[in-house]
Design a protein around this motif. Structure first.
Motif, PDB file in Angstrom:
ATOM      1  N   LEU A  16     -45.837 -27.190 -12.908  1.00 31.41           N
ATOM      2  CA  LEU A  16     -46.532 -27.594 -11.685  1.00 31.41           C
ATOM      3  C   LEU A  16     -45.549 -28.141 -10.647  1.00 31.41           C
ATOM      4  O   LEU A  16     -45.791 -29.179 -10.012  1.00 31.41           O
ATOM      5  N   SER A  17     -44.433 -27.440 -10.480  1.00 33.99           N
ATOM      6  CA  SER A  17     -43.380 -27.951  -9.604  1.00 33.99           C
ATOM      7  C   SER A  17     -42.830 -26.833  -8.726  1.00 33.99           C
ATOM      8  O   SER A  17     -43.198 -25.654  -8.853  1.00 33.99           O
ATOM      9  N   LYS A  18     -41.886 -27.220  -7.853  1.00 37.17           N
ATOM     10  CA  LYS A  18     -41.173 -26.282  -6.999  1.00 37.17           C
ATOM     11  C   LYS A  18     -39.681 -26.575  -7.085  1.00 37.17           C
ATOM     12  O   LYS A  18     -39.257 -27.723  -6.889  1.00 37.17           O
ATOM     13  N   LEU A  19     -38.903 -25.536  -7.372  1.00 42.25           N
ATOM     14  CA  LEU A  19     -37.451 -25.655  -7.468  1.00 42.25           C
ATOM     15  C   LEU A  19     -36.838 -24.739  -6.417  1.00 42.25           C
ATOM     16  O   LEU A  19     -37.089 -23.520  -6.420  1.00 42.25           O
ATOM     17  N   LEU A  20     -36.016 -25.287  -5.527  1.00 43.65           N
ATOM     18  CA  LEU A  20     -35.475 -24.501  -4.428  1.00 43.65           C
ATOM     19  C   LEU A  20     -33.967 -24.731  -4.289  1.00 43.65           C
ATOM     20  O   LEU A  20     -33.524 -25.895  -4.198  1.00 43.65           O
ATOM     21  N   THR A  21     -33.221 -23.652  -4.273  1.00 43.31           N
ATOM     22  CA  THR A  21     -31.795 -23.723  -3.926  1.00 43.31           C
ATOM     23  C   THR A  21     -31.522 -22.983  -2.625  1.00 43.31           C
ATOM     24  O   THR A  21     -30.395 -23.012  -2.130  1.00 43.31           O
ATOM     25  N   ILE A  22     -32.535 -22.273  -2.079  1.00 46.18           N
ATOM     26  CA  ILE A  22     -32.471 -21.660  -0.759  1.00 46.18           C
ATOM     27  C   ILE A  22     -33.781 -21.996  -0.053  1.00 46.18           C
ATOM     28  O   ILE A  22     -34.773 -22.335  -0.715  1.00 46.18           O
ATOM     29  N   PRO A  23     -33.828 -21.937   1.266  1.00 46.42           N
ATOM     30  CA  PRO A  23     -35.072 -22.263   1.969  1.00 46.42           C
ATOM     31  C   PRO A  23     -36.189 -21.305   1.595  1.00 46.42           C
ATOM     32  O   PRO A  23     -35.963 -20.144   1.268  1.00 46.42           O
ATOM     33  N   ARG A  24     -37.384 -21.794   1.642  1.00 43.86           N
ATOM     34  CA  ARG A  24     -38.547 -20.917   1.447  1.00 43.86           C
ATOM     35  C   ARG A  24     -38.567 -19.863   2.543  1.00 43.86           C
ATOM     36  O   ARG A  24     -38.040 -20.062   3.627  1.00 43.86           O
ATOM     37  N   ALA A  25     -39.216 -18.757   2.264  1.00 42.88           N
ATOM     38  CA  ALA A  25     -39.371 -17.663   3.220  1.00 42.88           C
ATOM     39  C   ALA A  25     -38.034 -17.017   3.562  1.00 42.88           C
ATOM     40  O   ALA A  25     -37.882 -16.410   4.616  1.00 42.88           O
TER      41      ALA A  25
END
Length: 605
Positions: free
Chosen positions: A375-384
């Motif tokens: 139930l999480s979000k992992l980002l190493t680059i911007p969304r979209a």
């Protein structure tokens, strides 16, 4: 009885003055060998003339071959040829090991056919006792002894039939050879230009115990490729270091060797190479002698991609020993010893979590979670970001160039190509909408291609001049997507109802359920990891364990250039691209059908 033998011996000594055919009738075979024995004995006692060799006439005449072939024998130091009887073969003669043969005044080398009408003359070269042969590639020299290396031959002998071999012989008065045989062989090697790889031990052994078989006297050096060795990482995760602590060390390796002939000619065959996974010193590190990379600052050592290799830097680090909740923003690498729950973490460094992540959002340059993520979000680059669409953009660029160069095809074929490319552009546009791509350069480039290929009927007029600006714009867009995909990795144990945006690489060790992964590079799971109810979009390839879909649940959708899976259960879906009609896996067999959305539905056979 002793006087009788002496008397018989005196009588036999007069035998050579008797005609040959008469002697043959008078001497029995064993008497001839007895005469030879006493001749040698008298020679040792000084009863014979000095320098006199053993007379071959004292040996009984060799019997003719039973098959009627011709043959050769040695009588009174001269060669006597017997022609064949009937349909037999004529005699053949081969001089070997310093023996020389003249037939009718012409010297012969090698096998020769002789007859009773030929005039034969033979002699022996006392100085020849070996032969050296250099290979065509000059990588070896063979030594073959042809005579006794310790004595000088003073006669010839014959042996064998078809062919009969003419070889040097040695009498009881044969003297020792002048000069050491070893020195003579080495001198001949030097005369031939041999200066590298001489095996003096092999030469000495053959001269001491002659086997009369070819022996390698010198051997060149074959080219050896350089061994780059390997770099060994010395730190445990998460890579915390103090000044002076060793980070990595280079082990093994060799520079390689050039190809060298026995004449000393060297040729560099292999180019020098760097060590595999070479670590280069960056900020906070120093490379010492012996390939030892040590830290010069306190913090967290990690590898940063660099065109020259793997750059190792020491970054400032922030430690959280307990569970992390709430909001945290920093510019350092973050190490969490516990879990991250109900938190929002943002840092320009990397995040390393020993526990799990739940109901949180993590934004970092790289993310490693040893536990589960839910139930999480992992980002190493911007969304979209358009990085996951690199494969589609690359294919679209190639198709635009092909359409511009299609001057020789018929209008009907070109129109069909336009329709296919237009359908692909619509699919790319739909994917961008699903990803919520808001990059202006992406919107403009794809809009121009879309308006030209879909909204117009310019197939007949489309040319290379029209294609070049579109291809250039797509190339710039690809460069931007590649830069976004160059950084940021995500490594987790499992994913559940989680959204992942990674620039380069995503690895899931155990399971992937109800999650979405968008990666500019490769997505990979463990070989036994189960993947169900999710979507994977990758710019390069996807390597999955088991694509599993439960009855009545949403399928797994995969969009990428290349797909590999250990097992695909019914209901799993792969994207069906215009240039990707082959599933990149031989581990399972599937039947395919195209559904209405343009995906390829996979069903197990």
């Amino acid at each position: 009885m002793a006087r009788l033998f002496v008397k018989n011996l005196v009588i036999k000594q007069d035998i050579p003055t008797t005609p040959y055919k008469t002697l043959q009738a008078q001497i029995r075979p064993w008497e001839g060998w007895l005469v030879l024995f006493f001749n040698k004995l008298l020679g040792r006692l000084g009863r014979q003339q000095p320098g006199a060799s053993v007379s071959p006439a004292a040996i009984p005449e060799r019997q003719a071959p039973p098959n009627g072939d011709g043959w050769v024998e040695l009588v009174d130091g001269r060669l006597v040829v017997h022609d064949p009887g009937g349909e037999g073969k004529f005699a053949t003669l081969v001089p070997e090991g310093g023996a020389r043969l003249w037939i009718n005044g012409v010297e012969t080398v090698g096998l020769a056919v002789v007859s009773a009408d030929d005039e034969l003359r033979c002699e022996v070269d006392p100085n020849e006792f070996f032969r050296l042969s250099i290979a065509d590639d000059e990588m070896s020299v063979t030594l073959t002894l042809t005579a006794d290396p310790g004595r000088t031959p003073d006669s010839v002998t014959v042996s064998g039939q078809q062919p009969c071999r003419l070889r040097p012989g040695y009498s009881a008065q044969a003297g020792r050879r002048q000069g050491l045989p070893r020195d003579l062989v080495l001198a001949e090697l030097r005369r031939l230009g041999v200066q590298f790889g001489i095996d003096e031990a092999a030469i000495h052994q053959e001269l001491q115990r002659p086997a009369y078989v070819p022996v390698v006297a010198a051997r060149g050096q074959e080219a050896l490729p350089p061994d780059p060795g390997q770099w060994v990482w010395k730190l445990d995760t998460p890579g915390l270091v103090e000044p002076g602590q060793m980070i990595a060390q280079h082990q093994g390796g060799s520079p390689g060797c050039a190809r060298v002939t026995v004449k000393g000619e060297a040729t560099q065959v292999f180019d020098p190479v760097c060590a595999a996974d070479q670590y280069l010193p960056g900020a906070g590190t120093r490379l010492l002698a012996g390939g030892r990379l040590v830290a010069t600052a306190q913090g967290r050592a990690r590898v940063v991609p660099d065109p020259a290799g793997h750059l190792v830097r020491v970054f400032p680090v922030r430690l959280v020993e307990a569970e992390l909740t709430g909001a945290l923003t920093c510019a350092d690498d973050l190490i969490v010893r516990g879990n991250i729950r109900n938190a929002r973490v943002e840092t320009t460094g990397e995040v390393w979590v020993a526990g799990s992540v739940e109901r949180s959002e993590v934004i970092a340059a790289g993310i490693v979670v040893r536990g589960a993520v839910a139930l999480s979000k992992l980002l190493t680059i911007p969304r979209a970001s358009c990085a996951p669409l690199r494969g589609e953009l690359s294919f679209l660029q190639r198709r635009v160039i092909e359409l511009g160069d299609a001057g020789d095809v018929t209008p009907q074929v070109k129109e069909a190509w336009f329709k296919e490319a237009g359908a692909f552009v619509r699919a790319v546009w739909r994917k961008a909408d699903e990803l919520h791509v808001i990059d202006p350069s992406f919107k403009v480039a794809v809009s121009d291609v879309y308006s030209l290929l879909v909204m117009s009927n310019a197939a007949a007029a489309f040319s290379r001049t029209m294609a070049q600006p579109l291809a250039l714009r797509l190339a710039l867009l690809l460069d931007e997507a590649a830069r976004a995909a160059a950084g940021g990795e995500v490594r987790v144990r499992s994913l559940a109802q989680t959204e992942v945006w990674a620039g380069r690489y995503v690895y899931v060790e155990e399971s992937f359920v109800g999650s979405t992964i968008f990666a500019g590079g490769t997505v990979e799971t463990g070989p036994a990891a189960t993947c169900s109810q999710g979507e994977v979009m990758a710019g390069d390839s996807v390597k999955l364990g088991v694509l599993a879909t439960l009855r009545g649940t949403a399928p797994v959708t995969v969009r990428c250039r290349h797909i590999e899976a250990a097992e695909a259960q019914a209901g799993s879906v792969f994207e069906f691209g215009a240039d990707r009609k082959e599933i990149g896996s031989e581990l399972f067999q599937v039947t395919c059908r195209v559904n209405q959305r343009g995906f390829l539905a996979i069903k197990q056979k």
